[in-house]
Design a protein around this motif. Structure first.
Motif, short mmCIF file in Angstrom:
data_model
loop_
_atom_site.label_atom_id
_atom_site.label_comp_id
_atom_site.label_asym_id
_atom_site.label_seq_id
_atom_site.Cartn_x
_atom_site.Cartn_y
_atom_site.Cartn_z
N ARG A 188 0.81 -1.22 0.00
CA ARG A 188 0.00 0.00 0.00
C ARG A 188 0.84 1.27 0.00
O ARG A 188 0.40 2.32 -0.48
N THR A 189 2.05 1.20 0.52
CA THR A 189 2.88 2.39 0.68
C THR A 189 4.14 2.25 -0.16
O THR A 189 4.94 1.33 0.05
N LYS A 190 4.35 3.19 -1.09
CA LYS A 190 5.47 3.08 -2.02
C LYS A 190 6.81 3.43 -1.38
O LYS A 190 7.86 3.01 -1.86
N SER A 191 6.78 4.24 -0.32
CA SER A 191 8.05 4.65 0.29
C SER A 191 7.87 4.84 1.79
O SER A 191 7.01 5.61 2.22
N VAL A 192 8.67 4.11 2.58
CA VAL A 192 8.68 4.25 4.04
C VAL A 192 10.10 4.62 4.43
O VAL A 192 11.02 3.80 4.29
N ASN A 193 10.29 5.83 4.93
CA ASN A 193 11.63 6.32 5.25
C ASN A 193 11.76 6.79 6.69
O ASN A 193 12.68 7.53 7.03
N SER A 194 10.85 6.37 7.55
CA SER A 194 10.93 6.70 8.97
C SER A 194 10.30 5.57 9.76
O SER A 194 9.64 4.68 9.20
N GLU A 195 10.51 5.60 11.07
CA GLU A 195 10.01 4.52 11.92
C GLU A 195 8.50 4.36 11.75
O GLU A 195 7.75 5.33 11.73
N THR A 196 8.09 3.11 11.62
CA THR A 196 6.68 2.79 11.42
C THR A 196 6.40 1.46 12.12
O THR A 196 7.24 0.57 12.13
N GLN A 197 5.20 1.37 12.70
CA GLN A 197 4.81 0.13 13.36
C GLN A 197 3.40 -0.25 12.90
O GLN A 197 2.49 0.58 12.90
N TYR A 198 3.25 -1.52 12.50
CA TYR A 198 1.97 -2.02 12.01
C TYR A 198 1.43 -3.06 12.98
O TYR A 198 2.14 -3.99 13.36
N ARG A 199 0.16 -2.91 13.36
CA ARG A 199 -0.51 -3.89 14.21
C ARG A 199 -1.24 -4.95 13.39
O ARG A 199 -1.71 -5.95 13.93
N THR A 200 -1.34 -4.73 12.11
CA THR A 200 -1.87 -5.71 11.18
C THR A 200 -1.20 -5.50 9.83
O THR A 200 -0.83 -4.37 9.49
N MET A 201 -1.06 -6.58 9.08
CA MET A 201 -0.46 -6.49 7.75
C MET A 201 -1.49 -6.78 6.66
O MET A 201 -1.13 -7.04 5.52
N LYS A 202 -2.77 -6.74 7.01
CA LYS A 202 -3.81 -7.06 6.04
C LYS A 202 -3.79 -6.12 4.84
O LYS A 202 -4.12 -6.53 3.72
N ASN A 203 -3.46 -4.87 5.04
CA ASN A 203 -3.39 -3.92 3.93
C ASN A 203 -1.98 -3.81 3.35
O ASN A 203 -1.81 -3.68 2.13
N GLU A 204 -0.97 -3.86 4.20
CA GLU A 204 0.41 -3.69 3.74
C GLU A 204 0.94 -4.94 3.06
O GLU A 204 1.79 -4.86 2.16
N ARG A 205 0.54 -6.11 3.54
CA ARG A 205 0.85 -7.42 2.95
C ARG A 205 2.32 -7.82 3.05
O ARG A 205 2.63 -8.96 3.39
N TRP A 206 3.24 -6.95 2.72
CA TRP A 206 4.65 -7.31 2.70
C TRP A 206 5.53 -6.10 2.97
O TRP A 206 5.09 -4.95 2.93
N ILE A 207 6.81 -6.39 3.24
CA ILE A 207 7.85 -5.36 3.39
C ILE A 207 8.93 -5.65 2.35
O ILE A 207 9.44 -6.77 2.27
N ILE A 208 9.28 -4.65 1.54
CA ILE A 208 10.34 -4.80 0.53
C ILE A 208 11.50 -3.87 0.86
O ILE A 208 11.31 -2.70 1.18
#
Length: 402
Positions: A188-208
């Motif tokens: 869902r998010t094309k660029s993550v460049n700062s600290e982030t915490q997810y309580r579910t991965m249903k929308n994000e699905r994966w980390i690249i």
């Protein structure tokens, strides 16, 4: 073409390693027979090297670590996780009740490696507590591709005489995105460049994590994947603190006083009550890419969704994905840039670190204070903030020496 081998000596795998370890998680030369755990078919000093398609996997039985590489069309293998210090900055942890065990350290944890028909296993033994098996299985994200994905299954067997709770955590020290404008991306998010915490991965699905024409993708939702309880993207030193669930501050960069652009991923799974001699498992996947391509784990998940669930298994027991087109959710490959070999930078010293300051609760309170100061833009005390960050960095440095 798949090839697996053992080195330095093939016959070492024919031995059964008997590893004596103390039940309290520390070395004890005087432990009795009750504290002796047999790692069947695995030699504690053995190294298992497997290569299939675009993946090279090296399992080191002695330290209990794994090395992961993406193989390009010329046959060159490039590490997709930080490779200095023998890959020890990427590791798994087990929480048994309130006790925590880092599974790539020899302090009371027996370890071994063994090859399988479809990959390899890392085995760990914590006497009178638990056995842990991490099974890596080569797979294809698409039937038309070479193997470019690993199914990772972590199985915990209760060796206590009573029911206890067990939880698993994985820490992945990423490197590929640190030299690009994008540390991480998700479905869902094309660029993550700062600290982030997810309580579910249903929308994000994966980390690249992706850069220099290579990529690694952690698949954390869909199919037979075990949903994590929390996924944290943060500074590697912060994530490596002795806190079971990492502390994250939204919008804080991946820098601290000791290191620059040093990001990592922590994945926590829910605790499970396990009866004596019974087991519980978690499953996730790791996809890799080379030659400027994107990791195609999203295509595999799409194939499962299109089939209405899990696909059938191949004769060798590996899940067989259905044929699909390239995933429309793939993130565009950043322009290739050289991977940095830079080590963490040294910052402001803080000399007086007592044992009390190594307590997890003290560290948590220290991080909370730093976060509060950083959030207060109007009345922030820069001197205090610098001092507290220096103290935190000194604590990290002392913990790493243990």
């Amino acid at each position: 073409m798949k090839k697996c081998g053992l080195f330095p000596v093939v016959c070492i795998m024919l031995l059964s390693a008997v590893v004596s370890v103390a039940a309290d998680g520390k070395k004890n030369a005087g432990s009795d027979n009750a504290d002796t755990v047999s790692l069947n078919s695995a030699a504690s000093g053995a190294t298992v090297k497997c290569e299939s398609g675009k993946i090279r996997l090296v399992l080191q039985g002695g330290p209990g670590t794994f090395r992961l590489y993406a193989v390009n069309k010329d046959g060159t293998a490039v590490p997709v996780l930080v490779d200095y210090d023998g890959f020890t900055s990427t590791y798994f942890m087990l929480r048994a009740g309130k006790a925590e065990y880092k599974l790539n350290e020899s302090n009371g944890v027996g370890s071994g490696a063994v090859k399988t028909d479809t990959g390899g296993k890392l085995l760990y033994a914590i006497p009178k507590t638990a056995d842990v098996a991490i099974e890596f299985t080569f797979m294809k994200t698409n039937p038309d591709r070479d193997d470019d994905m690993l199914r990772v299954k972590i199985t915990v067997t209760n060796r206590e005489p009573r029911t206890d709770t067990f939880a698993v955590k994985g820490v992945f020290d990423t490197v590929l995105g640190e030299t690009t404008g994008t540390h991480f991306s998700t479905a869902r998010t094309k660029s993550v460049n700062s600290e982030t915490q997810y309580r579910t991965m249903k929308n994000e699905r994966w980390i690249i994590s992706q850069g220099s024409g290579y990529g690694v993708q952690l698949l954390l939702d869909g199919g037979d994947i075990t949903p994590p309880s929390v996924v944290t993207l943060g500074n590697k030193d912060i994530i490596s603190l002795p806190l079971w669930e990492p502390v994250a501050t939204t919008t804080r960069s991946f820098d601290n006083v000791m290191s620059y652009n040093n990001s990592a991923v922590a994945v926590n799974w829910e605790k499970t009550a396990v009866k004596p001699a019974e087991s519980s498992s978690v499953v996730f996947y790791i996809a890799v890419s080379a030659d400027g391509e994107n990791p195609e784990g999203g295509a595999y998940l799409a194939s499962l969704a299109g089939a209405g669930g899990l696909s059938a298994a191949e004769p060798d027991g590996r899940p067989a994905p259905a044929a699909v087109n390239q995933s429309d959710t793939a993130v565009k490959q950043p322009a290739p840039q050289p991977v940095s070999d830079a080590k963490p930078k040294t910052g402001v010293p803080f000399d007086v670190i007592t044992e009390e300051k190594l307590d997890p609760e003290y560290i948590r309170a220290l991080i909370s204070r730093i976060n509060a100061l950083e959030d207060d833009d109007k009345s922030v005390n820069r001197d205090e903030l610098l001092r507290l960050n220096a103290e935190l960095d000194a604590i990290l440095a002392k913990l790493r020496q243990r």
